[in-house]
Design an enzyme around this catalytic site. Structure first.
Site, PDB file in Angstrom:
ATOM      1  N   ASN A 105       0.830  -1.157  -0.028  1.00 42.00           N
ATOM      2  CA  ASN A 105       0.083   0.124   0.108  1.00 42.00           C
ATOM      3  C   ASN A 105       0.911   1.296  -0.088  1.00 42.00           C
ATOM      4  OD1 ASN A 105       0.259  -1.198   2.479  1.00 42.00           O
ATOM      5  ND2 ASN A 105      -0.666   0.513   3.597  1.00 42.00           N
ATOM      6  N   GLN A 159      -4.527  -4.022  -2.338  1.00 37.63           N
ATOM      7  CA  GLN A 159      -4.038  -3.128  -3.354  1.00 37.63           C
ATOM      8  C   GLN A 159      -4.142  -3.718  -4.509  1.00 37.63           C
ATOM      9  OE1 GLN A 159      -4.038   0.212  -2.762  1.00 37.63           O
ATOM     10  NE2 GLN A 159      -4.015   0.112  -0.347  1.00 37.63           N
ATOM     11  N   SER A 187     -10.736  -5.130   0.426  1.00 32.83           N
ATOM     12  CA  SER A 187     -11.503  -3.971   0.975  1.00 32.83           C
ATOM     13  C   SER A 187     -12.124  -3.282  -0.213  1.00 32.83           C
ATOM     14  CB  SER A 187     -10.513  -2.750   1.750  1.00 32.83           C
ATOM     15  OG  SER A 187     -11.096  -2.888   3.228  1.00 32.83           O
ATOM     16  N   HIS A 191     -13.389  -0.225  -0.529  1.00 30.41           N
ATOM     17  CA  HIS A 191     -13.221   1.208  -0.571  1.00 30.41           C
ATOM     18  C   HIS A 191     -11.644   1.668  -1.301  1.00 30.41           C
ATOM     19  CE1 HIS A 191     -10.418   2.343   3.229  1.00 30.41           C
ATOM     20  NE2 HIS A 191     -10.762   1.116   3.237  1.00 30.41           N
ATOM     21  N   THR A 243     -26.567  -8.840  10.114  1.00 34.19           N
ATOM     22  CA  THR A 243     -27.346  -8.470   8.927  1.00 34.19           C
ATOM     23  C   THR A 243     -26.549  -8.014   7.816  1.00 34.19           C
ATOM     24  OG1 THR A 243     -29.416  -8.197  10.244  1.00 34.19           O
ATOM     25  CG2 THR A 243     -29.277  -7.373   7.960  1.00 34.19           C
ATOM     26  N   CYS A 297      -3.024   5.295   7.389  1.00 32.04           N
ATOM     27  CA  CYS A 297      -3.242   4.824   8.861  1.00 32.04           C
ATOM     28  C   CYS A 297      -2.123   5.373   9.987  1.00 32.04           C
ATOM     29  CB  CYS A 297      -3.147   3.220   9.262  1.00 32.04           C
ATOM     30  SG  CYS A 297      -4.210   2.474   7.961  1.00 32.04           S
TER      31      CYS A 297
HETATM   32  N1  PLP Z   1      -4.243  -4.254   3.776  1.00 25.21           N
HETATM   33  C1  PLP Z   1      -3.709  -3.158   2.938  1.00 25.21           C
HETATM   34  C2  PLP Z   1      -2.641  -3.558   2.082  1.00 25.21           C
HETATM   35  C3  PLP Z   1      -4.213  -2.014   3.128  1.00 25.21           C
HETATM   36  O1  PLP Z   1      -3.811  -0.957   2.221  1.00 25.21           O
HETATM   37  C4  PLP Z   1      -5.247  -1.520   4.132  1.00 25.21           C
HETATM   38  C5  PLP Z   1      -5.764  -0.146   3.989  1.00 25.21           C
HETATM   39  O2  PLP Z   1      -4.943   0.457   4.163  1.00 25.21           O
HETATM   40  C6  PLP Z   1      -5.685  -2.674   4.852  1.00 25.21           C
HETATM   41  C7  PLP Z   1      -5.140  -4.051   4.865  1.00 25.21           C
HETATM   42  C8  PLP Z   1      -6.969  -2.492   5.934  1.00 25.21           C
HETATM   43  O3  PLP Z   1      -8.195  -2.282   5.167  1.00 25.21           O
HETATM   44  P1  PLP Z   1      -9.248  -1.732   6.095  1.00 25.21           P
HETATM   45  O4  PLP Z   1      -8.759  -0.633   6.711  1.00 25.21           O
HETATM   46  O5  PLP Z   1     -10.281  -1.178   4.517  1.00 25.21           O
HETATM   47  O6  PLP Z   1      -9.924  -2.697   6.754  1.00 25.21           O
END
Ligand code: PLP
Length: 519
Positions: free
Chosen positions: A161, A191, A211, A213, A249, A338
């Site tokens: 990421n 990613q 994920s 988003h 749900t 993060c």
């Molecule tokens: N793994 C990777 C490579 C990510 O880039 C991310 C989020 O930045 C995650 C896991 C965690 O995803 P989420 O915060 O949507 O649970």
């Protein structure tokens, strides 16, 4: 405020208009609970299963399970829990399970944190080991080969990421196979979705979390793939939704939206091709290079996603560059979203053993496969404006005193950075009679010693902070060879590295500095 140019897609994305429409329809029209047996419930259930089938095709999930959840963090936890519960049962039955829980040193924090959490809660007491990566961010496969026979669970992401570096999954699979490892294998696919081809069931991968988003679906919807036959323990039990795999749900708005994104992905006509995306990256890279002297990219383009750039500018800490970009409307991040609120340098770049100054200066710029050419053009203009603004302010780009010495120069290893050893300085000056000695100590240091003359040559005093003002003159075609000098050699090393990075072919430094010379 200038208009926003969003280049932080690895953190999150705008939701695709078709996905917004699908979510709205799921909330306003098909709002039944998929567990209900009336028509409204059946319609919701049908939508749910259509999206699941689409996801199975896109991911090549074969006869593996695919369950909807809240995102990758939940998927990682479910996978780790499943693997560790199975290991505990195997061990209780008297079977060997191996000694190690191995994760790639550049994994998202959710992976090592989840390993630590469940290892402790389940009382397994296995050793958690970070698998090193090389300077390009790729896993050390030789080390994996050694660890694999005793590895109980292996976690390696498909693409990083922060840097976009693509893992050699085929090489990892080969290391598992040839070493006869019985390790369970988790691959974080977050990613990679929409950017790399995935045929999960054709691999030895046991678990793969995703994920929504990160690819134009809303936050709070995700997917977990579990290979057919791989051990599974639900993280949440209750109403028995998702065939009992994940109770609660279902997030139908999120699932509908994810379905719309997967439809676009499956259709294959809307997202940019790898070649188009690489061309956009090249455009941005060219704009960055011309705006910021000495800028270096922290990952090789041929081994990373074409949608992610990670770079450092000598003398500029990440936060300073982030603020500058933000003021110009460019939304980028320092490392991962993060961790960008924390002052600590990126654990990913540290694992790649990049020099400290590069981790502290690192910026991640990422876009999605839907990026418009106009957005890239606007980004390049904004980058040029940032470069000009810095240049005018005189802030660019002399290496700051507090920076660590770079050990690479424009991507080349330090060994290739020319040095002059103190005993050979005289001979060097005879070979290069036009060389200029540059004392980069502070003026008061220089003056306190009554100036500096070495090998019959009078040194010019240009303190580090004033180097930038001289740089243009030294980059002219007839510019003399330069030998930078300071007390210990550290500042001079940085000055020479910086000049080399700017394109001066004959920038040197006095190894060991005046200290070594006087000794
Ligand atoms: N793994 C990777 C490579 C990510 O880039 C991310 C989020 O930045 C995650 C896991 C965690 O995803 P989420 O915060 O949507 O649970």
């Amino acid at each position: 405020m200038p208009p926003q140019i969003y280049l932080d897609s690895n953190a999150s994305n705008a939701v695709l208009p078709q996905a917004v429409a699908a979510a709205r329809a799921a909330m306003e029209q098909d709002y039944g609970n998929p567990s209900s047996t009336h028509v409204a419930g059946l319609r919701a259930k049908a939508l749910l299963e259509t999206v699941r089938q689409r996801a199975a095709r896109v991911l090549g999930a074969g006869d593996g399970r695919l369950m909807f959840n809240s995102g990758a963090t939940e998927g990682i936890h479910t996978a780790v829990l499943s693997a560790l519960v199975a290991l505990r049962e195997r061990r209780a039955a008297g079977h060997p399970v191996g000694r190690w829980l191995v994760y790639g040193a550049t994994e998202h924090k959710a992976v090592p944190e989840s390993l630590t959490h469940w290892n402790r809660l389940l009382g397994l007491d296995l050793d958690i080991v970070a698998l090193p990566v090389d300077g390009e961010g790729r896993h050390d496969l030789a080390r994996l080969h050694t660890l694999a026979p005793e590895t109980a669970l292996l976690c390696t992401m498909a693409a990083n990421n922060e840097t976009g570096v693509i893992s050699d999954l085929a090489g990892i699979e080969q290391a598992l196979l040839t070493s006869g490892s019985s390790a369970l294998w988790l691959v974080d696919g977050v990613q990679a979705l929409g950017k790399l081809p995935l045929k999960l069931a054709a691999t030895r991968i046991d678990y793969a979390p995703f994920s929504g988003h990160k690819l134009y679906a809303p936050k709070g919807i995700g997917l977990l793939y579990v290979r057919a036959g791989a051990p599974f323990t639900p993280l949440m039990v209750g109403g028995g939704q998702e065939a009992g795999d994940r109770s609660g749900t279902e997030n139908m708005a999120g699932i509908a939206a994810l379905g719309a994104v997967l439809a676009v992905l499956e259709d294959g006509r809307t997202f940019g091709s790898p070649q188009q995306l690489a061309a956009r990256r090249d455009q941005i890279a060219a704009a960055l290079r011309s705006a910021f002297r000495g800028l270096c990219f922290n990952t090789p383009f041929d081994k990373s996603l074409p949608t992610t750039l990670n770079f450092s500018v000598p003398g500029l800490a990440s936060q300073a560059l982030l603020n500058l970009f933000d003021a110009a409307g460019l939304r980028v991040s320092a490392g991962s979203a993060c961790s960008s609120g924390q002052a600590a340098p990126s654990h990913v770049l540290a694992a790649m053993q990049l020099p400290d100054w590069r981790s502290r200066s690192a910026i991640r710029l990422s876009f999605g496969p839907l990026v418009e050419p106009q957005t890239i053009a606007d980004a390049c203009d904004a980058i040029a404006r940032c470069g000009n603004a810095l240049q005018r302010s005189g802030r660019l780009t002399a290496p700051a005193l507090e920076d660590g010495a770079p050990t690479t120069v424009g991507g080349e290893p330090a060994a290739e950075l020319a040095i002059v050893d103190a005993p050979s300085l005289g001979a060097f000056l005879q070979r290069h009679p036009d060389a200029l000695l540059v004392d980069v100590r502070e003026r008061y240091e220089h003056d306190a010693g009554g100036g500096l003359t070495m090998g019959g040559c009078v040194a010019l005093n240009v303190p580090m902070a004033s180097l930038n003002a001289q740089a243009d003159r030294w980059l002219q075609p007839q510019a003399p060879p330069l030998v930078f000098i300071c007390k210990s050699g550290q500042r001079a090393h940085r000055a020479a590295a910086w000049m080399r990075g700017l394109g001066h072919a004959q920038a040197w430094f006095l190894n060991g500095g005046l200290t070594a010379h006087s000794g």
